[in-house]
Write a protein that holds these residues in place. Structure first.
Motif, PDB file in Angstrom:
ATOM      1  N   GLU A  15     -39.227  36.685  27.259  1.00 22.79           N
ATOM      2  CA  GLU A  15     -39.169  37.750  28.330  1.00 22.79           C
ATOM      3  C   GLU A  15     -40.204  38.664  28.211  1.00 22.79           C
ATOM      4  OE1 GLU A  15     -36.145  41.722  27.864  1.00 22.79           O
ATOM      5  OE2 GLU A  15     -35.222  39.649  26.872  1.00 22.79           O
ATOM      6  N   PRO A  16     -40.650  39.216  29.435  1.00 18.48           N
ATOM      7  CA  PRO A  16     -41.451  40.198  29.512  1.00 18.48           C
ATOM      8  C   PRO A  16     -41.111  41.526  28.739  1.00 18.48           C
ATOM      9  CG  PRO A  16     -40.859  39.602  31.743  1.00 18.48           C
ATOM     10  CD  PRO A  16     -39.821  39.014  30.721  1.00 18.48           C
ATOM     11  N   ASP A  21     -40.718  53.703  27.585  1.00 18.92           N
ATOM     12  CA  ASP A  21     -39.838  54.703  28.462  1.00 18.92           C
ATOM     13  C   ASP A  21     -38.503  53.937  29.164  1.00 18.92           C
ATOM     14  OD1 ASP A  21     -41.097  57.095  27.754  1.00 18.92           O
ATOM     15  OD2 ASP A  21     -42.398  56.943  29.387  1.00 18.92           O
ATOM     16  N   ALA A  22     -38.753  52.854  29.583  1.00 21.09           N
ATOM     17  CA  ALA A  22     -37.925  52.087  30.290  1.00 21.09           C
ATOM     18  C   ALA A  22     -37.039  51.549  29.407  1.00 21.09           C
ATOM     19  CB  ALA A  22     -38.633  50.558  31.004  1.00 21.09           C
ATOM     20  N   PHE A  23     -37.475  51.069  28.136  1.00 24.41           N
ATOM     21  CA  PHE A  23     -36.452  50.740  26.980  1.00 24.41           C
ATOM     22  C   PHE A  23     -35.581  51.775  26.782  1.00 24.41           C
ATOM     23  CE2 PHE A  23     -35.271  50.172  22.752  1.00 24.41           C
ATOM     24  CZ  PHE A  23     -35.014  48.960  22.637  1.00 24.41           C
ATOM     25  N   LEU A  24     -36.136  52.710  26.446  1.00 27.63           N
ATOM     26  CA  LEU A  24     -35.160  53.857  25.701  1.00 27.63           C
ATOM     27  C   LEU A  24     -34.167  54.246  27.128  1.00 27.63           C
ATOM     28  CD1 LEU A  24     -37.789  56.073  24.013  1.00 27.63           C
ATOM     29  CD2 LEU A  24     -35.847  54.467  23.210  1.00 27.63           C
ATOM     30  N   GLY A  25     -34.465  53.929  28.503  1.00 28.56           N
ATOM     31  CA  GLY A  25     -33.523  54.193  29.461  1.00 28.56           C
ATOM     32  C   GLY A  25     -32.663  53.374  29.778  1.00 28.56           C
ATOM     33  N   ALA A  29     -32.938  45.332  27.285  1.00 28.47           N
ATOM     34  CA  ALA A  29     -33.927  44.591  27.072  1.00 28.47           C
ATOM     35  C   ALA A  29     -34.140  44.073  25.415  1.00 28.47           C
ATOM     36  CB  ALA A  29     -35.293  45.481  27.214  1.00 28.47           C
ATOM     37  N   THR A  30     -34.733  43.107  25.192  1.00 28.95           N
ATOM     38  CA  THR A  30     -35.054  42.493  23.934  1.00 28.95           C
ATOM     39  C   THR A  30     -36.637  42.483  23.537  1.00 28.95           C
ATOM     40  OG1 THR A  30     -34.840  40.332  24.295  1.00 28.95           O
ATOM     41  CG2 THR A  30     -32.991  41.296  23.842  1.00 28.95           C
ATOM     42  N   LEU A  50     -34.015  43.850  18.917  1.00 24.52           N
ATOM     43  CA  LEU A  50     -35.267  43.629  19.625  1.00 24.52           C
ATOM     44  C   LEU A  50     -35.970  42.195  18.991  1.00 24.52           C
ATOM     45  CD1 LEU A  50     -37.347  47.239  19.418  1.00 24.52           C
ATOM     46  CD2 LEU A  50     -36.413  45.839  21.493  1.00 24.52           C
ATOM     47  N   SER A  51     -36.245  41.419  19.608  1.00 21.07           N
ATOM     48  CA  SER A  51     -36.967  40.127  19.309  1.00 21.07           C
ATOM     49  C   SER A  51     -38.452  40.304  19.521  1.00 21.07           C
ATOM     50  CB  SER A  51     -36.673  39.172  20.503  1.00 21.07           C
ATOM     51  OG  SER A  51     -35.023  38.867  20.307  1.00 21.07           O
ATOM     52  N   LEU A  52     -38.977  41.085  20.301  1.00 22.35           N
ATOM     53  CA  LEU A  52     -40.460  41.337  20.283  1.00 22.35           C
ATOM     54  C   LEU A  52     -40.820  42.758  20.465  1.00 22.35           C
ATOM     55  CD1 LEU A  52     -43.225  40.228  20.876  1.00 22.35           C
ATOM     56  CD2 LEU A  52     -42.661  39.934  23.334  1.00 22.35           C
TER      57      LEU A  52
END
Length: 141
Positions: A15-16, A21-25, A29-30, A50-52
């Motif tokens: 996964e990219p 900022d995008a994650f916190l919103g 996402a992992t 989180l995996s990465l």
């Protein structure tokens, strides 16, 4: 970008990574990417999903990523921690000590030079996230 170097036994994460900022919103996402200047501590409440975590090293002189790696590992993060960007072979031993187990260098790294860098020293001189006891502490308690 050249092929990533991995020091893990599990499957690589495909996964990219999204920006911090995008994650916190968002909530699904992992994989997340920390840029130089981002505060890795913002991820601490989310480490279990989180995996990465990819940490950007925009210039070899920029050491903020070392701190991010150590903060994440000492907080209990066990997923893949990837150093990405201007990663040089002589930096890999300390990056590994700070918790990085995956590398995506901007330039190829010679496998023989990598082996020499990773096996050059038996002792360490400072504490890091890897738990190795510094030589001074072994000598003087």
């Amino acid at each position: 970008m050249v092929e990533a170097l991995r020091f893990r036994d599990d499957a690589g994460h495909d996964e990219p990574a999204v920006t911090l900022d995008a994650f916190l919103g968002q909530s699904n996402a992992t994989a997340v990417r920390i840029e130089a200047g981002d505060d890795a501590r913002e991820l601490l409440p989310h480490l279990d999903r989180l995996s990465l975590i990819e940490v950007s090293f925009p210039k070899f002189r920029d050491g903020r990523g070392y701190s991010a790696g150590r903060i994440l590992r000492e907080a209990g993060y066990t997923g893949e921690l990837r150093a990405e960007g201007d990663v040089l072979v002589d930096q890999l031993p300390l990056m590994r000590r700070c918790g990085f187990d995956s590398f995506a260098p901007a330039q190829p790294i010679d496998p023989a030079a990598l082996e020499r860098a990773l096996t050059r020293y038996d002792d360490v001189y400072q504490a890091a996230a890897d738990g190795h006891v510094p030589v001074w502490k072994r000598r003087h308690g």
